[in-house]
Design a protein around this motif. Structure first.
Motif, PDB file in Angstrom:
ATOM      1  N   LYS A  27      39.102  -9.037 -40.146  1.00 10.77           N
ATOM      2  CA  LYS A  27      39.376 -10.324 -40.803  1.00 10.77           C
ATOM      3  C   LYS A  27      38.582 -10.488 -42.102  1.00 10.77           C
ATOM      4  CE  LYS A  27      38.878 -15.310 -39.948  1.00 10.77           C
ATOM      5  NZ  LYS A  27      38.495 -16.327 -38.937  1.00 10.77           N
ATOM      6  N   ASN A  28      37.343 -10.077 -42.114  1.00 17.13           N
ATOM      7  CA  ASN A  28      36.463 -10.368 -43.247  1.00 17.13           C
ATOM      8  C   ASN A  28      36.486  -9.300 -44.340  1.00 17.13           C
ATOM      9  OD1 ASN A  28      35.580 -12.785 -42.049  1.00 17.13           O
ATOM     10  ND2 ASN A  28      34.068 -11.671 -40.816  1.00 17.13           N
ATOM     11  N   GLN A  29      37.349  -8.305 -44.205  1.00 13.44           N
ATOM     12  CA  GLN A  29      37.445  -7.294 -45.252  1.00 13.44           C
ATOM     13  C   GLN A  29      37.926  -7.925 -46.554  1.00 13.44           C
ATOM     14  OE1 GLN A  29      39.995  -4.141 -43.908  1.00 13.44           O
ATOM     15  NE2 GLN A  29      38.584  -3.448 -42.316  1.00 13.44           N
ATOM     16  N   ASP A  50      49.130 -21.146 -47.136  1.00  6.73           N
ATOM     17  CA  ASP A  50      48.702 -20.963 -48.513  1.00  6.73           C
ATOM     18  C   ASP A  50      47.704 -19.800 -48.573  1.00  6.73           C
ATOM     19  OD1 ASP A  50      50.188 -23.189 -49.306  1.00  6.73           O
ATOM     20  OD2 ASP A  50      48.511 -24.567 -49.022  1.00  6.73           O
ATOM     21  N   LEU A  51      47.486 -19.272 -49.764  1.00  2.00           N
ATOM     22  CA  LEU A  51      46.557 -18.150 -49.937  1.00  2.00           C
ATOM     23  C   LEU A  51      45.397 -18.579 -50.823  1.00  2.00           C
ATOM     24  CD1 LEU A  51      46.121 -15.075 -49.414  1.00  2.00           C
ATOM     25  CD2 LEU A  51      47.192 -14.676 -51.638  1.00  2.00           C
ATOM     26  N   ASN A 107      40.170 -12.691 -48.314  1.00  6.53           N
ATOM     27  CA  ASN A 107      39.942 -11.577 -47.402  1.00  6.53           C
ATOM     28  C   ASN A 107      41.217 -11.251 -46.620  1.00  6.53           C
ATOM     29  OD1 ASN A 107      40.074 -13.383 -45.176  1.00  6.53           O
ATOM     30  ND2 ASN A 107      37.857 -13.708 -45.192  1.00  6.53           N
ATOM     31  N   PHE A 108      41.129 -10.205 -45.803  1.00  5.97           N
ATOM     32  CA  PHE A 108      42.315  -9.757 -45.083  1.00  5.97           C
ATOM     33  C   PHE A 108      42.834 -10.837 -44.140  1.00  5.97           C
ATOM     34  CE2 PHE A 108      44.523  -7.570 -41.608  1.00  5.97           C
ATOM     35  CZ  PHE A 108      45.450  -6.824 -42.334  1.00  5.97           C
ATOM     36  N   GLY A 109      41.941 -11.606 -43.547  1.00  6.38           N
ATOM     37  CA  GLY A 109      42.372 -12.686 -42.659  1.00  6.38           C
ATOM     38  C   GLY A 109      43.220 -13.713 -43.374  1.00  6.38           C
ATOM     39  N   THR A 141      48.279  -4.513 -50.985  1.00  5.19           N
ATOM     40  CA  THR A 141      48.220  -3.544 -52.087  1.00  5.19           C
ATOM     41  C   THR A 141      48.432  -4.223 -53.437  1.00  5.19           C
ATOM     42  OG1 THR A 141      49.014  -1.767 -50.651  1.00  5.19           O
ATOM     43  CG2 THR A 141      49.273  -1.450 -53.027  1.00  5.19           C
ATOM     44  N   TYR A 142      49.406  -5.127 -53.487  1.00  5.24           N
ATOM     45  CA  TYR A 142      49.713  -5.826 -54.745  1.00  5.24           C
ATOM     46  C   TYR A 142      48.558  -6.744 -55.157  1.00  5.24           C
ATOM     47  CZ  TYR A 142      52.460  -8.458 -58.174  1.00  5.24           C
ATOM     48  OH  TYR A 142      52.925  -9.040 -59.333  1.00  5.24           O
ATOM     49  N   LEU A 143      47.980  -7.433 -54.193  1.00  7.21           N
ATOM     50  CA  LEU A 143      46.857  -8.326 -54.493  1.00  7.21           C
ATOM     51  C   LEU A 143      45.657  -7.542 -55.006  1.00  7.21           C
ATOM     52  CD1 LEU A 143      47.068 -10.756 -51.432  1.00  7.21           C
ATOM     53  CD2 LEU A 143      47.603 -11.314 -53.812  1.00  7.21           C
ATOM     54  N   LYS A 144      45.392  -6.398 -54.421  1.00  5.70           N
ATOM     55  CA  LYS A 144      44.260  -5.589 -54.874  1.00  5.70           C
ATOM     56  C   LYS A 144      44.445  -5.131 -56.322  1.00  5.70           C
ATOM     57  CE  LYS A 144      42.610  -3.797 -50.428  1.00  5.70           C
ATOM     58  NZ  LYS A 144      42.444  -2.594 -49.563  1.00  5.70           N
ATOM     59  N   ALA A 145      45.688  -4.861 -56.682  1.00  4.67           N
ATOM     60  CA  ALA A 145      45.961  -4.359 -58.033  1.00  4.67           C
ATOM     61  C   ALA A 145      46.056  -5.467 -59.070  1.00  4.67           C
ATOM     62  CB  ALA A 145      47.256  -3.551 -58.025  1.00  4.67           C
TER      63      ALA A 145
END
Length: 573
Positions: A363-365, A419-420, A433-435, A553-557
């Motif tokens: 979750k916290n990644q 929401d994000l 984070n991943f969560g 993947t898209y969010l990281k980029a």
């Protein structure tokens, strides 16, 4: 049975005078669309105050307080208690949520469509216990000896179909509970549209029949058993008309949209049903809808995620087997206030802590830092408009499927669950984070790519307002960068979108040309009534490409460039 009266002032002595015999005071608390939200989430009150509401610590405390005030209190459910859950529950196959509801003393719940997300076999495991799951990586990770639900899921309108080779139903149509000496029947139903909003393979053995007909069919049986009251639990709902000022706090509203499924159902359900606890539409309302005899009857829903508890207070004559009065209200489950007062439920705090500990490593990644505080899925979780988060997800899916030739991606708005990040989970530096991402897309759908002609794309867009998406159910597909169109909602079916107004990279699409399009596996199977996808050709399933992974993947980029801005790809005339 006398018609239910909302907030009708009748004293106990008056009841005794009118109705010989003892009168039981019964409190029914209803929880709908919990969706495994073990922790509180953001909620705006009727007064416009933003708070954190729900969460099992506050919910259990609210239920306990009600029981202290009236020991004849029962907790029931309106469906979607599990499924589409945040990571703390979803990564553990919702077993912590079932245990929390067990410990709260939940007795019975209507089935919801999301209870079927993982198929009938898995739902029966959730009910009965065991570890024979279709996802052993998640099942029995919270408890290696998962014991199942102590409450019962019910659904009068869920039957085995002929192809299954079985008869009857895997679920009881009703449950009778003795409360304060009164026999209270709870009869359940789930939206008959369930086959269009869950993956079809998991429910291939089931039929979902007309809700009102199924409930009415068991009323004579309940009358023969001389029950003292009948309450309907149904996972189907509606919404208050947009021009109304009524809210979840309004008592006795009469402004439910007449085209809402729950209104049409309630008008047909036998008058013997004293009140209807509803769900599915994630709305808060406490309204009156005429039953078939013309008498007003309570129809109530408590928003979602445990933000509200529906409350019915009944006076029940146990001799004449009838309801004297019904009072109703929606209770705000104010987590913030209880935390400040020190009245959160300690056993639930421990359960939540255990669940958090189990998933913390994943979750916290960290994933990214956004270009704005959050990216939202629309005001009030609107599904009939383009949203900033819908744009981002469609773009992520297009980026992930370009190697398969995709030039357009479509995303169903109902698949965007948060929401994000949620307002309750905002972090320094706009961190995600991943969560947070899991909460947005918890279903684990895989990606699909197929060919559609320009005409099929036009027909697909028309399905946003027709068939099962007509009226108040319309759903606007979220679309990827470079794809734009204009629509006229007031036009008749099939004529809301002019094909000349559908463009790809500024050029009108050609009705005879073929375009490579991407979508998740739910849409590819015709989910949400978008049946045009089932006619696609050159279909390629991508079982190793999960929609959640595409978004991560898209969010990281691109995270730093992404903001809470609607791109204006869809416009209305």
């Amino acid at each position: 049975m006398l018609p239910a009266a909302l907030l009708l002032s009748v004293s106990l002595s008056a009841c005794t005078t009118l109705f010989a015999g003892p009168v039981a005071d019964v409190t029914v608390l209803g929880l709908n669309d919990f969706h495994g939200n073990l922790a509180p989430t953001s909620f705006t009150t009727a007064e416009g105050t933003k708070i954190n509401a729900g969460g099992i610590e506050a919910l259990a405390a609210e239920v306990n307080d009600a029981r202290k005030a009236n020991r004849n209190t029962i907790l029931v459910g309106g469906g979607d208690l599990i499924g589409a859950s945040p990571i703390t529950s979803g990564l553990l196959r919702d077993e912590p949520s079932v245990y929390a509801l067990n410990d709260m003393g939940l007795k019975v719940s209507a089935l919801g469509n999301h209870e079927f997300d993982q198929g009938l076999k898995e739902l029966l495991r959730m009910q009965n216990g065991g570890c024979d799951s279709n996802d052993t990586a998640k099942a029995c990770q919270f408890d290696p000896n998962y014991k199942g639900a102590t409450f019962k899921w019910i659904g009068a309108n869920v039957k085995y179909n002929a192809a299954s080779g079985k008869t009857g139903s895997p679920f009881a149509p009703y449950v009778i509970e003795k409360i304060g000496g009164a026999n209270i029947a709870f009869v359940g139903a789930v939206t008959r549209t369930t086959p269009t909003i869950v993956s079809p393979d998991g429910i291939k053995d089931l039929d979902f029949t007309d809700e009102a007909d199924a409930v009415n069919a068991v009323i004579p049986e309940l009358k023969d058993k001389k029950v003292d009251a009948i309450i309907m639990l149904i996972h189907e709902g509606g919404e208050i008309a947009q021009d109304s000022k009524d809210t979840y706090a309004t008592v006795g509203c009469k402004t439910l949209n007449e085209e809402s499924p729950i209104v049409k159902i309630a008008r047909r359900v036998d008058p013997a049903v004293s009140a209807i606890i509803s769900g599915h539409s994630h709305q808060g309302y406490n309204c009156l809808v005429p039953d078939p005899s013309g008498q007003d009857r309570i129809v109530i829903q408590g928003n979602a995620y445990g933000h509200l508890l529906q409350r019915l207070d009944l006076k029940v004559d146990r001799v004449k087997h009838q309801v004297v009065t019904v009072r109703s209200q929606n209770l705000v489950v104010n987590y913030d206030a209880r935390k400040t007062a020190g009245t959160l439920d300690a056993p639930m705090t421990a359960l939540l802590g255990k669940a958090n500990e189990k998933v913390a490593g994943i979750k916290n990644q960290p994933v990214t830092n956004l270009g704005s505080t959050q990216i939202r899925r629309g005001i009030g979780n609107a599904r009939n408009t383009e949203t900033a988060l819908g744009d981002v997800i469609a773009d992520a899916q297009l980026a992930a499927t370009r190697p398969q030739g995709a030039v357009i991606a479509f995303m169903n708005p109902g698949g965007i669950r948060a929401d994000l990040p949620d307002t309750s989970a905002l972090k320094e530096g706009n961190a995600v984070n991943f969560g947070d991402v899991f909460s947005v897309q918890p279903f684990g759908n895989t990606m699909t790519v197929m060919d559609l002609t320009g005409q099929q794309i036009k027909d697909l867009l028309e399905q946003q307002w027709s068939g099962g998406n007509a009226g108040t159910g319309n759903k606007l597909l979220q679309v990827s960068e470079g794809f734009t169109y204009t629509y006229t909602a007031a036009n008749p079916d099939g004529q809301r979108v002019n094909i000349a107004d559908i463009k790809l990279n500024g050029t009108p699409i050609d009705p005879a040309a073929t375009y490579r399009v991407a979508m998740n596996s739910f849409l590819a199977s015709g989910g949400d009534n978008f049946t045009v996808f089932k006619a696609g050709t050159n279909v390629v399933q991508l079982p190793n490409l999960v929609d959640l992974d595409a978004l991560v993947t898209y969010l990281k980029a691109n995270g730093a460039t992404l903001t809470d801005t609607v791109k204006g790809r869809i416009t209305a005339k």
